[in-house]
Write an enzyme that holds these catalytic residues in place. Structure first.
Site, short mmCIF file in Angstrom:
data_model
loop_
_atom_site.label_atom_id
_atom_site.label_comp_id
_atom_site.label_asym_id
_atom_site.label_seq_id
_atom_site.Cartn_x
_atom_site.Cartn_y
_atom_site.Cartn_z
CG ASP A 1 -1.99 1.05 1.21
OD1 ASP A 1 -2.98 0.95 0.48
OD2 ASP A 1 -1.79 2.03 1.96
CG HIS B 1 -5.34 -3.11 -0.85
ND1 HIS B 1 -4.64 -2.55 -1.90
CD2 HIS B 1 -4.94 -2.42 0.26
CE1 HIS B 1 -3.87 -1.57 -1.46
NE2 HIS B 1 -4.03 -1.47 -0.15
CE1 TYR C 1 -4.45 7.70 0.33
CE2 TYR C 1 -4.22 7.85 2.71
CZ TYR C 1 -4.39 7.08 1.57
OH TYR C 1 -4.48 5.71 1.66
#
Length: 258
Positions: free
Chosen positions: A76, A238, A183
């Site tokens: 990730d 994921h 982010y």
């Protein structure tokens, strides 16, 4: 020395099933809480979470432990940092393994041109707002965070005890803002790679039932690598190293030993 980098919204614990097998195979295993997560330091301001800063942490770990070269694996966000480390400091990375995140150029292209990927990445845009993402993620004892893990993984992947560990990490003062700042920094700061080709030997592991990233992305990433191989897992999501821990450990050990 093997350095394992976790992603969002995890902490070192996300690699717990790989630590013992790697250590038993003779590797020194370093599994840090990355900047802003769990017990790691949490500098203020979005700029502190730019990719260049995150990569510098990895190189600093190698320097501190006297390692000229390291084996590096990431999942990730940890994979995004690992890709970037291999691009910015190829002389320091002996081999690279990435789990369920594509090469930075592929990510940039897909998130700006592919409607299906844009829709899957809605949360990345939501995280650009001030304070609201923190309130949403933290409400009702981090219900949104726990649901995100449970709903995007195979049944039974995350136990009640696992969620206790994650909630404790998320409860650390300043952790949620710091985690989300990764982010925010991604959208506000852009790393300029002088060479977009990964020249470090690379192995890409990919769970094809990923709810967040399209299955074409790892194949597109191979084109940016001089020496790379792809292993796909048809029934994994994921959260690959959680769902297929033995096979992931085997692929890490095999690659780093060869």
């Amino acid at each position: 020395m093997v350095v394992l980098l976790h992603g969002f919204p995890e902490f070192w614990y996300g690699w717990r099933k790989q630590i013992e097998p790697l250590a038993a195979a003779g590797f020194r295993v370093i599994v840090p809480d990355q900047r802003g997560y769990n017990l790691s330091s949490k500098p203020s301001g979005v700029a502190a979470y730019s990719l260049t800063e995150l990569v510098s942490d990895v190189i600093a770990i190698a320097d501190q432990l006297g390692q000229e070269k390291i084996f590096l694996a990431g999942h990730d966000w940890g994979a995004a940092v690992a890709w970037s480390a291999a691009l910015l400091h190829p002389e320091r990375i002996a081999k690279l393994v990435v789990l369920n995140v594509p090469h930075p150029s592929v990510m940039r292209k897909f998130i700006s041109t592919r409607p299906r990927q844009i829709s899957r990445s809605w949360y990345m845009f939501f995280f650009q707002f001030p304070w609201l993402p923190e309130a949403f993620f933290s409400a009702f004892d981090f219900r949104a965070g726990a649901r995100a893990l449970l709903r995007s993984s195979r049944p039974g992947t995350f136990s009640d005890e696992d969620l206790v560990q994650y909630r404790a990490a998320w409860s650390q003062p300043g952790a949620i803002t710091s985690m989300i700042n990764w982010y925010r920094a991604l959208f506000r700061t852009r790393v300029k790679f002088l060479d977009k080709t990964v020249r470090v030997p690379t192995r890409i592991l990919w769970g094809e039932r990923d709810n967040f990233l399209l299955a074409e992305m790892p194949h597109a990433s191979l084109r940016y690598c001089v020496s790379a191989e792809l292993f796909t897992f048809a029934n994994a999501t994921h959260w690959l190293q959680h769902e297929e821990p033995a096979r992931v450990s085997e692929l890490l050990i095999d690659f780093f030993r060869s």
